[in-house]
Motif scaffolding. Sequence first.
Motif, PDB file in Angstrom:
ATOM      1  N   ASN A 267      -6.007  11.776   5.401  1.00  0.00           N
ATOM      2  CA  ASN A 267      -6.656  12.149   6.663  1.00  0.00           C
ATOM      3  C   ASN A 267      -5.758  11.999   7.890  1.00  0.00           C
ATOM      4  O   ASN A 267      -6.105  12.508   8.957  1.00  0.00           O
ATOM      5  N   ILE A 268      -4.638  11.306   7.749  1.00  0.00           N
ATOM      6  CA  ILE A 268      -3.694  11.167   8.857  1.00  0.00           C
ATOM      7  C   ILE A 268      -2.367  11.834   8.513  1.00  0.00           C
ATOM      8  O   ILE A 268      -1.873  12.686   9.249  1.00  0.00           O
ATOM      9  N   GLY A 269      -1.808  11.466   7.357  1.00  0.00           N
ATOM     10  CA  GLY A 269      -0.491  11.981   6.984  1.00  0.00           C
ATOM     11  C   GLY A 269      -0.462  13.480   6.752  1.00  0.00           C
ATOM     12  O   GLY A 269       0.332  14.201   7.359  1.00  0.00           O
ATOM     13  N   ALA A 270      -1.344  13.973   5.882  1.00  0.00           N
ATOM     14  CA  ALA A 270      -1.332  15.391   5.546  1.00  0.00           C
ATOM     15  C   ALA A 270      -1.647  16.293   6.748  1.00  0.00           C
ATOM     16  O   ALA A 270      -0.915  17.255   7.021  1.00  0.00           O
ATOM     17  N   PRO A 271      -2.723  16.025   7.520  1.00  0.00           N
ATOM     18  CA  PRO A 271      -2.972  16.872   8.700  1.00  0.00           C
ATOM     19  C   PRO A 271      -1.836  16.836   9.715  1.00  0.00           C
ATOM     20  O   PRO A 271      -1.546  17.842  10.362  1.00  0.00           O
ATOM     21  N   SER A 272      -1.191  15.675   9.873  1.00  0.00           N
ATOM     22  CA  SER A 272      -0.066  15.600  10.806  1.00  0.00           C
ATOM     23  C   SER A 272       1.057  16.536  10.383  1.00  0.00           C
ATOM     24  O   SER A 272       1.745  17.120  11.229  1.00  0.00           O
ATOM     25  N   LEU A 273       1.226  16.705   9.084  1.00  0.00           N
ATOM     26  CA  LEU A 273       2.295  17.561   8.579  1.00  0.00           C
ATOM     27  C   LEU A 273       1.952  19.037   8.721  1.00  0.00           C
ATOM     28  O   LEU A 273       2.780  19.838   9.176  1.00  0.00           O
ATOM     29  N   PHE A 274       0.725  19.446   8.348  1.00  0.00           N
ATOM     30  CA  PHE A 274       0.461  20.888   8.454  1.00  0.00           C
ATOM     31  C   PHE A 274       0.182  21.319   9.892  1.00  0.00           C
ATOM     32  O   PHE A 274       0.540  22.435  10.286  1.00  0.00           O
ATOM     33  N   PHE A 275      -0.397  20.455  10.717  1.00  0.00           N
ATOM     34  CA  PHE A 275      -0.483  20.794  12.137  1.00  0.00           C
ATOM     35  C   PHE A 275       0.913  20.752  12.773  1.00  0.00           C
ATOM     36  O   PHE A 275       1.221  21.544  13.666  1.00  0.00           O
ATOM     37  N   GLY A 276       1.746  19.814  12.308  1.00  0.00           N
ATOM     38  CA  GLY A 276       3.115  19.746  12.797  1.00  0.00           C
ATOM     39  C   GLY A 276       3.895  21.011  12.499  1.00  0.00           C
ATOM     40  O   GLY A 276       4.748  21.426  13.289  1.00  0.00           O
ATOM     41  N   LEU A 277       3.616  21.642  11.357  1.00  0.00           N
ATOM     42  CA  LEU A 277       4.284  22.910  11.037  1.00  0.00           C
ATOM     43  C   LEU A 277       3.940  23.989  12.065  1.00  0.00           C
ATOM     44  O   LEU A 277       4.811  24.755  12.499  1.00  0.00           O
ATOM     45  N   VAL A 278       2.669  24.062  12.440  1.00  0.00           N
ATOM     46  CA  VAL A 278       2.267  25.058  13.445  1.00  0.00           C
ATOM     47  C   VAL A 278       2.895  24.720  14.798  1.00  0.00           C
ATOM     48  O   VAL A 278       3.399  25.601  15.502  1.00  0.00           O
TER      49      VAL A 278
ATOM     50  N   PRO B 150      12.925  19.711  17.223  1.00  0.00           N
ATOM     51  CA  PRO B 150      11.881  20.011  16.234  1.00  0.00           C
ATOM     52  C   PRO B 150      11.060  18.799  15.811  1.00  0.00           C
ATOM     53  O   PRO B 150       9.886  18.938  15.463  1.00  0.00           O
ATOM     54  N   ALA B 151      11.664  17.602  15.832  1.00  0.00           N
ATOM     55  CA  ALA B 151      10.910  16.399  15.427  1.00  0.00           C
ATOM     56  C   ALA B 151       9.744  16.128  16.358  1.00  0.00           C
ATOM     57  O   ALA B 151       8.746  15.514  15.959  1.00  0.00           O
ATOM     58  N   GLY B 152       9.836  16.590  17.613  1.00  0.00           N
ATOM     59  CA  GLY B 152       8.769  16.358  18.569  1.00  0.00           C
ATOM     60  C   GLY B 152       7.444  16.953  18.133  1.00  0.00           C
ATOM     61  O   GLY B 152       6.378  16.404  18.436  1.00  0.00           O
ATOM     62  N   ALA B 153       7.495  18.081  17.393  1.00  0.00           N
ATOM     63  CA  ALA B 153       6.263  18.714  16.930  1.00  0.00           C
ATOM     64  C   ALA B 153       5.479  17.777  16.014  1.00  0.00           C
ATOM     65  O   ALA B 153       4.254  17.651  16.130  1.00  0.00           O
ATOM     66  N   PHE B 154       6.175  17.093  15.125  1.00  0.00           N
ATOM     67  CA  PHE B 154       5.499  16.205  14.172  1.00  0.00           C
ATOM     68  C   PHE B 154       5.083  14.895  14.832  1.00  0.00           C
ATOM     69  O   PHE B 154       4.032  14.332  14.496  1.00  0.00           O
ATOM     70  N   ILE B 155       5.883  14.416  15.780  1.00  0.00           N
ATOM     71  CA  ILE B 155       5.499  13.204  16.501  1.00  0.00           C
ATOM     72  C   ILE B 155       4.230  13.458  17.307  1.00  0.00           C
ATOM     73  O   ILE B 155       3.293  12.656  17.309  1.00  0.00           O
ATOM     74  N   GLY B 156       4.186  14.588  17.999  1.00  0.00           N
ATOM     75  CA  GLY B 156       2.984  14.943  18.747  1.00  0.00           C
ATOM     76  C   GLY B 156       1.782  15.148  17.837  1.00  0.00           C
ATOM     77  O   GLY B 156       0.656  14.768  18.182  1.00  0.00           O
ATOM     78  N   ALA B 157       2.010  15.728  16.649  1.00  0.00           N
ATOM     79  CA  ALA B 157       0.907  15.948  15.708  1.00  0.00           C
ATOM     80  C   ALA B 157       0.352  14.626  15.199  1.00  0.00           C
ATOM     81  O   ALA B 157      -0.867  14.463  15.060  1.00  0.00           O
ATOM     82  N   VAL B 158       1.234  13.668  14.912  1.00  0.00           N
ATOM     83  CA  VAL B 158       0.780  12.349  14.452  1.00  0.00           C
ATOM     84  C   VAL B 158      -0.100  11.693  15.511  1.00  0.00           C
ATOM     85  O   VAL B 158      -1.186  11.176  15.214  1.00  0.00           O
ATOM     86  N   LEU B 159       0.359  11.719  16.766  1.00  0.00           N
ATOM     87  CA  LEU B 159      -0.420  11.109  17.842  1.00  0.00           C
ATOM     88  C   LEU B 159      -1.769  11.795  17.994  1.00  0.00           C
ATOM     89  O   LEU B 159      -2.812  11.134  18.126  1.00  0.00           O
ATOM     90  N   TYR B 160      -1.774  13.126  17.962  1.00  0.00           N
ATOM     91  CA  TYR B 160      -3.018  13.881  18.140  1.00  0.00           C
ATOM     92  C   TYR B 160      -4.010  13.572  17.022  1.00  0.00           C
ATOM     93  O   TYR B 160      -5.197  13.317  17.273  1.00  0.00           O
ATOM     94  N   VAL B 161      -3.534  13.569  15.770  1.00  0.00           N
ATOM     95  CA  VAL B 161      -4.422  13.321  14.629  1.00  0.00           C
ATOM     96  C   VAL B 161      -4.951  11.889  14.660  1.00  0.00           C
ATOM     97  O   VAL B 161      -6.119  11.633  14.354  1.00  0.00           O
ATOM     98  N   LEU B 162      -4.101  10.940  15.034  1.00  0.00           N
ATOM     99  CA  LEU B 162      -4.550   9.553  15.149  1.00  0.00           C
ATOM    100  C   LEU B 162      -5.670   9.422  16.182  1.00  0.00           C
ATOM    101  O   LEU B 162      -6.708   8.795  15.923  1.00  0.00           O
ATOM    102  N   LEU B 163      -5.455  10.011  17.344  1.00  0.00           N
ATOM    103  CA  LEU B 163      -6.476   9.929  18.385  1.00  0.00           C
ATOM    104  C   LEU B 163      -7.745  10.664  17.978  1.00  0.00           C
ATOM    105  O   LEU B 163      -8.858  10.224  18.276  1.00  0.00           O
TER     106      LEU B 163
END
Length: 328
Positions: free
Chosen positions: A34-45, A266-279
């Motif tokens: 619920n945190i790791g996987a969504p962060s990765l596929f949202f991070g791809l977008v 490019p790493a910023g996309a995944f860092i931002g996705a992790v923060l967004y999914v966590l919140l």
Amino acid sequence: MSTPLETRLIRYDLALLCWAVLYPFLMPDFWVLNIGAPSLFFGLVALSLSFLAGYGGMVSLAQMTVAGVAGYALALTSVNAEAMGVPLPWPLAVAFAVLVAVLFSIFVGFLAARTEGIYLLMITLAIGMGFFFLVQQNDTVFNAFNGLQGVAVPQLFERPIRSEAQLFYFICLGVAATFYAGIRYLVATPAGLALQAVRDDPRKAAALGYSVLAIKVAAFAAAGVPAALGGVLMVWYNQRISPGSVDLGGITAILIMAVVGGLRHPAGAFIGAVLYVLLQNFAGTIVGADRFNLLIGSIFLAVVLFSPDGLLGIARRLQAAMQRRRAA
């Protein structure tokens, strides 16, 4: 020969990759799925947006729409899809979904790349909202508000990929790592350098013989691939897709992820996705679920005002300050 900055970035990438590989072995299944996987596929977008904005100077609000196009194409061709499903084996369904999404991305690029700045932003937003209203109102093909449910989830080694947290996570990680490395490589090639030249001075690039429009459209096509695969993984994760996935909230979520993480890397996309999914998962315990938009909007505003480079920019400035203190 690598520069000190490139060497440092490679070390950071390897450290992040090691942490990402170890993550599912150190965390409970809830955090993995619920945190790791969504962060990765949202991070791809978000990665597709970071590529266009950071290296092409084109802030597109249609990247979630590209992911949605791929998601709907996959749902319509999946074996268990309802509403006009055309059964296809899952590899062919994924290939078809990516192809349709890339063609759509080329169409978006052809329309939007002729403009720049606020006009490009508004054109891509209009395309995104147009697609949202299409799938929301069309009952024959897209099943309108209810969307397409019962989407087939493939099996790998006779194991349903969605039912096992670690398996699905590693599939998402493999796709994300591949495109992260691919974009890092692409921007250093002649094609990537030409895109950056067009970003910096399109008139000078045209005077040197480059076709500015063709380069921009090609960038949209390249960005369409990770966005499309992010949409495919999102549909497998939810086993459905509905207009809510491509509404204004979804469109702005990708922009927030990319900007908060940092558009220039490019790493910023995944860092931002992790923060967004966590919140998104824990906002209820922080400020209340109904105040999630207020919380993420405040963070977005603070980052834009105080750190245009996002969280990565803050980290780099802190590191530079620590190095100066050590040197003193």
